[in-house]
Structure formats: C-alpha cells, structure tokens
Design a protein around this motif. Structure first.
Motif, PDB file in Angstrom:
ATOM      1  N   CYS A  23       1.125  -0.883  -0.091  1.00 41.99           N
ATOM      2  CA  CYS A  23       0.350  -0.217  -0.200  1.00 41.99           C
ATOM      3  C   CYS A  23       0.934   0.831  -0.058  1.00 41.99           C
ATOM      4  O   CYS A  23       1.918   1.161   0.702  1.00 41.99           O
ATOM      5  CB  CYS A  23      -1.183   0.286   1.350  1.00 41.99           C
ATOM      6  N   SER A  24       0.765   2.082  -1.304  1.00 46.18           N
ATOM      7  CA  SER A  24       1.386   3.300  -1.413  1.00 46.18           C
ATOM      8  C   SER A  24       0.347   4.166  -1.491  1.00 46.18           C
ATOM      9  O   SER A  24      -0.306   4.606  -2.207  1.00 46.18           O
ATOM     10  CB  SER A  24       2.305   3.332  -2.467  1.00 46.18           C
ATOM     11  N   GLN A  25       0.845   5.775  -0.625  1.00 42.77           N
ATOM     12  CA  GLN A  25       0.194   7.051  -0.992  1.00 42.77           C
ATOM     13  C   GLN A  25       0.767   8.184  -1.484  1.00 42.77           C
ATOM     14  O   GLN A  25       2.114   8.370  -0.825  1.00 42.77           O
ATOM     15  CB  GLN A  25      -1.368   7.365  -0.168  1.00 42.77           C
ATOM     16  N   THR A  26       0.794   9.175  -2.162  1.00 41.21           N
ATOM     17  CA  THR A  26       1.732   9.970  -2.626  1.00 41.21           C
ATOM     18  C   THR A  26       0.923  11.708  -1.805  1.00 41.21           C
ATOM     19  O   THR A  26       1.196  12.351  -2.657  1.00 41.21           O
ATOM     20  CB  THR A  26       1.481  10.000  -4.565  1.00 41.21           C
ATOM     21  N   MET A  27      -0.133  11.240  -0.607  1.00 39.93           N
ATOM     22  CA  MET A  27      -0.307  12.368  -0.182  1.00 39.93           C
ATOM     23  C   MET A  27      -0.061  12.879   0.771  1.00 39.93           C
ATOM     24  O   MET A  27      -0.527  14.111   1.143  1.00 39.93           O
ATOM     25  CB  MET A  27      -2.237  12.202  -0.106  1.00 39.93           C
ATOM     26  N   GLY A  28       0.940  12.303   1.151  1.00 32.19           N
ATOM     27  CA  GLY A  28       2.217  12.728   2.049  1.00 32.19           C
ATOM     28  C   GLY A  28       1.111  13.136   3.893  1.00 32.19           C
ATOM     29  O   GLY A  28       1.542  13.494   4.439  1.00 32.19           O
ATOM     30  N   HIS A  29      -0.053  11.239   3.548  1.00 30.60           N
ATOM     31  CA  HIS A  29      -0.812  11.413   5.010  1.00 30.60           C
ATOM     32  C   HIS A  29       0.120  10.479   5.837  1.00 30.60           C
ATOM     33  O   HIS A  29       0.811   9.964   5.976  1.00 30.60           O
ATOM     34  CB  HIS A  29      -2.116  10.773   4.856  1.00 30.60           C
ATOM     35  N   ASP A  30      -0.087  11.087   7.107  1.00 34.70           N
ATOM     36  CA  ASP A  30       0.321  10.288   8.340  1.00 34.70           C
ATOM     37  C   ASP A  30      -0.641   9.313   8.977  1.00 34.70           C
ATOM     38  O   ASP A  30       0.488   8.444   8.949  1.00 34.70           O
ATOM     39  CB  ASP A  30       0.662  11.313   9.246  1.00 34.70           C
ATOM     40  N   LYS A  31      -1.488   9.706   9.207  1.00 39.97           N
ATOM     41  CA  LYS A  31      -1.800   8.055   8.977  1.00 39.97           C
ATOM     42  C   LYS A  31      -2.922   7.508   7.826  1.00 39.97           C
ATOM     43  O   LYS A  31      -3.401   7.565   6.434  1.00 39.97           O
ATOM     44  CB  LYS A  31      -3.545   8.681   9.850  1.00 39.97           C
ATOM     45  N   MET A  32      -2.746   5.957   8.259  1.00 37.17           N
ATOM     46  CA  MET A  32      -3.037   4.674   7.374  1.00 37.17           C
ATOM     47  C   MET A  32      -3.045   3.567   7.883  1.00 37.17           C
ATOM     48  O   MET A  32      -2.885   3.289   9.197  1.00 37.17           O
ATOM     49  CB  MET A  32      -1.812   4.287   6.450  1.00 37.17           C
ATOM     50  N   TYR A  33      -4.287   3.298   7.559  1.00 35.13           N
ATOM     51  CA  TYR A  33      -5.135   1.749   8.150  1.00 35.13           C
ATOM     52  C   TYR A  33      -5.453   0.829   7.211  1.00 35.13           C
ATOM     53  O   TYR A  33      -5.805   1.589   5.237  1.00 35.13           O
ATOM     54  CB  TYR A  33      -6.699   2.307   8.613  1.00 35.13           C
ATOM     55  N   TRP A  34      -5.532  -0.476   7.607  1.00 35.26           N
ATOM     56  CA  TRP A  34      -5.994  -1.354   7.039  1.00 35.26           C
ATOM     57  C   TRP A  34      -6.852  -2.064   7.418  1.00 35.26           C
ATOM     58  O   TRP A  34      -7.221  -2.213   8.662  1.00 35.26           O
ATOM     59  CB  TRP A  34      -4.992  -2.337   7.449  1.00 35.26           C
ATOM     60  N   TYR A  35      -8.372  -2.437   6.314  1.00 33.53           N
ATOM     61  CA  TYR A  35      -9.352  -3.088   6.761  1.00 33.53           C
ATOM     62  C   TYR A  35      -9.408  -4.516   6.326  1.00 33.53           C
ATOM     63  O   TYR A  35      -9.219  -4.876   5.205  1.00 33.53           O
ATOM     64  CB  TYR A  35     -10.456  -1.764   6.393  1.00 33.53           C
ATOM     65  N   GLN A  36      -9.967  -4.823   6.579  1.00 30.33           N
ATOM     66  CA  GLN A  36     -10.545  -6.294   5.681  1.00 30.33           C
ATOM     67  C   GLN A  36     -11.901  -6.718   5.963  1.00 30.33           C
ATOM     68  O   GLN A  36     -12.193  -6.362   6.876  1.00 30.33           O
ATOM     69  CB  GLN A  36     -10.349  -7.805   6.744  1.00 30.33           C
ATOM     70  N   GLN A  37     -12.353  -6.881   4.324  1.00 33.60           N
ATOM     71  CA  GLN A  37     -13.814  -7.406   4.295  1.00 33.60           C
ATOM     72  C   GLN A  37     -14.069  -8.405   4.328  1.00 33.60           C
ATOM     73  O   GLN A  37     -13.808  -9.013   2.956  1.00 33.60           O
ATOM     74  CB  GLN A  37     -13.760  -6.289   3.850  1.00 33.60           C
ATOM     75  N   ASP A  38     -14.775  -8.826   3.655  1.00 35.07           N
ATOM     76  CA  ASP A  38     -15.731 -10.123   3.781  1.00 35.07           C
ATOM     77  C   ASP A  38     -16.643  -9.985   2.637  1.00 35.07           C
ATOM     78  O   ASP A  38     -17.221  -8.991   2.696  1.00 35.07           O
ATOM     79  CB  ASP A  38     -16.074 -11.327   4.825  1.00 35.07           C
ATOM     80  N   PRO A  39     -16.828 -10.666   1.382  1.00 34.86           N
ATOM     81  CA  PRO A  39     -17.539  -9.999   0.366  1.00 34.86           C
ATOM     82  C   PRO A  39     -18.725  -9.991   1.114  1.00 34.86           C
ATOM     83  O   PRO A  39     -19.451 -10.275   2.176  1.00 34.86           O
ATOM     84  CB  PRO A  39     -17.672 -11.493  -0.570  1.00 34.86           C
ATOM     85  N   GLY A  40     -19.467  -8.841   0.784  1.00 38.47           N
ATOM     86  CA  GLY A  40     -20.570  -8.446   1.599  1.00 38.47           C
ATOM     87  C   GLY A  40     -20.927  -7.882   2.798  1.00 38.47           C
ATOM     88  O   GLY A  40     -21.911  -7.692   3.076  1.00 38.47           O
ATOM     89  N   MET A  41     -20.025  -7.846   2.757  1.00 37.77           N
ATOM     90  CA  MET A  41     -19.812  -6.993   4.724  1.00 37.77           C
ATOM     91  C   MET A  41     -19.208  -6.083   5.540  1.00 37.77           C
ATOM     92  O   MET A  41     -18.855  -5.620   3.860  1.00 37.77           O
ATOM     93  CB  MET A  41     -19.265  -9.242   5.696  1.00 37.77           C
ATOM     94  N   GLU A  42     -19.467  -5.960   6.482  1.00 40.05           N
ATOM     95  CA  GLU A  42     -18.711  -4.508   6.593  1.00 40.05           C
ATOM     96  C   GLU A  42     -17.139  -4.937   6.913  1.00 40.05           C
ATOM     97  O   GLU A  42     -17.087  -6.100   7.172  1.00 40.05           O
ATOM     98  CB  GLU A  42     -19.336  -4.135   8.177  1.00 40.05           C
ATOM     99  N   LEU A  43     -16.693  -3.607   7.178  1.00 37.80           N
ATOM    100  CA  LEU A  43     -15.294  -3.231   6.933  1.00 37.80           C
ATOM    101  C   LEU A  43     -14.532  -3.818   8.429  1.00 37.80           C
ATOM    102  O   LEU A  43     -15.425  -2.775   9.520  1.00 37.80           O
ATOM    103  CB  LEU A  43     -14.976  -2.436   6.640  1.00 37.80           C
ATOM    104  N   HIS A  44     -13.805  -3.843   8.337  1.00 38.50           N
ATOM    105  CA  HIS A  44     -12.788  -4.265   9.982  1.00 38.50           C
ATOM    106  C   HIS A  44     -12.029  -3.407  10.350  1.00 38.50           C
ATOM    107  O   HIS A  44     -10.945  -4.172   9.093  1.00 38.50           O
ATOM    108  CB  HIS A  44     -13.307  -5.397  11.142  1.00 38.50           C
ATOM    109  N   LEU A  45     -11.236  -2.792  11.365  1.00 39.28           N
ATOM    110  CA  LEU A  45      -9.928  -2.138  11.028  1.00 39.28           C
ATOM    111  C   LEU A  45      -9.038  -3.733  12.231  1.00 39.28           C
ATOM    112  O   LEU A  45      -9.214  -3.742  13.079  1.00 39.28           O
ATOM    113  CB  LEU A  45     -10.165  -0.604  11.748  1.00 39.28           C
ATOM    114  N   ILE A  46      -7.887  -3.337  11.444  1.00 40.72           N
ATOM    115  CA  ILE A  46      -7.120  -4.788  11.825  1.00 40.72           C
ATOM    116  C   ILE A  46      -5.750  -4.273  11.972  1.00 40.72           C
ATOM    117  O   ILE A  46      -4.849  -4.600  12.801  1.00 40.72           O
ATOM    118  CB  ILE A  46      -6.691  -5.777  10.417  1.00 40.72           C
TER     119      ILE A  46
END
Lengths: 115, 111
Positions: A23-46
C-alpha cells in the motif's frame, strides 16, 4: 483520482505461503489504515499507523503484521497464509489538517484467496 | 465500545421511488461518513458530517446528522438504477482516531 495504490489487486496462493500486500500513498498522509472485508460484509479495522515507526492493532484480531518505515508505504504481511485469511484487504489514509483530515481515502483493495 | 448499526441491510426499490437508510451509533462521535461501494470495488466517499444538524446533498442523495439521537440518515430521492450499490456509514472519534463501519445497506434499484 485516488492517490493511494494497492498491489496486487488479486492474489490466489496456496496454504503456508508468505505474502505481502503493498500500500502506497502519494499524499504525504501520516495516518494509514488496513481494513479487512469479507464479501458483502462490513469493514473491520485490523491495523493502523500514526506515522513512521508507529503501528497499532485494530479492533479485529489478525495474524497479519504491518510496518511503517516510510511515510508513503504501509505494507501488510502474512507469514503463513491460510484459507481463513481469504478476504479483501483495503488500505486507507487521511491527512492531519483542514478538511482533508476528515476524509478517509481508500485504495482499490487487494482480494486474497488462499487455497 | 462504539457500535454502528444500519438498517435496512438490504433494500430493493423501484426507480423513481424515495427511501431512507438509517445509521445508529452507540456512543458520542465527532464525525460521521457515508461511503458507497460497488461490487468488487473499493469505497468512494460520499459525505462527511461533522456537526449536529448537518445536512449535505449531492444529486439524488441527501445525508443528515442528529448527534443527540446518535442517528444519521441517507435519503434517496427518485431512485435510478445507477444508485445500485452498497452504502456504508462510518463513525469516528478524534481521541481514538478510529473509524468504525456499519454493516452496510445493499441497495438494488430496478425499473
């Protein structure tokens, strides 16, 4: 016109293999996140990060690990993939100041299938 | 613990009709988001609501926030097929810096 990139977009891999989702971002953002999502389901922060050398576990327990050596890069690693890891993994980032601080921008996602 | 609930979970509606999706959350929050997700795709930001009484509109979608009731609504006016997608609300707090997502509402608009 998202400036956050995830690779690979799709990955099919056998049990026991080590994988890294980039995962790469070019916006200089300090805060980054990973979410896991099963098909059709909600997102969970990991995992999330406040900046370089900062990593925290999210609300959903995950066997994956992350690192943040550079501001723009936040890779997620599974040392030994299992079928239970099959899911979509979404990376996101946000800025610190002004209106952009309130918007979480998502990458296109990495869909992982473990056979 | 912050919990976010959406209803309905699934909505099938005819083109031209109006409907509202509800998002309830359990504790105080600083900000509420609405996102759209097309099948197999990532999330697209629709609205960010930061204060009580905030209302934002974009095309046929209008979002509002009542922080006292801990409720946000996403109102769909005269639905069209292109609005078919899954809609998520997400609630965040500055002190925890986390964003908690609702269960999502899968919307299908048919002719």
């Amino acid at each position: 016109e998202a400036d956050i990139y995830q690779t690979p977009r799709y990955l099919v891999i056998g049990t026991g293999k080590k994988i890294t989702l980039e995962c790469s971002q070019t916006m200089g953002h300090d805060k980054m996140y990973w979410y896991q999502q099963d098909p059709g389901m909600e997102l969970h922060l990991i995992h999330y990060s406040y900046g370089v050398n900062s990593t925290e576990k999210g609300d959903l327990s995950s066997e994956s690990t992350v690192s943040r050596i550079r501001t723009e890069h936040f890779p997620l690693t599974l040392e030994s993939a299992r079928p239970s890891h099959t899911s979509q993994y979404l990376c996101a980032s946000r800025g610190d100041a002004g209106y952009r601080a309130n918007v979480l921008t998502f990458g296109a996602g990495s869909r992982l299938t473990v056979l | 613990e912050l919990k976010v609930e959406q209803n309905p979970l699934f909505l099938s509606m005819q083109e031209g009709k109006n409907y509202t999706i509800y998002c309830n959350y359990s504790t105080t929050s600083d900000r509420l988001y609405w996102y759209r997700q097309d099948p197999g795709k990532s999330l697209e930001s629709l609205f960010v609501l930061l204060s009580n009484g905030a209302v934002k509109q974009e095309g046929r979608l209008m979002a509002s926030l009542d922080t006292k009731a801990r409720l946000s609504t996403l109102h769909i006016t005269a639905a069209v097929h292109d609005l078919s997608a899954t809609y998520f609300c997400a609630v965040g707090r500055w002190d925890t810096d986390k964003l908690i997502f609702g269960t999502g509402t899968r919307l299908q608009v048919f002719p």
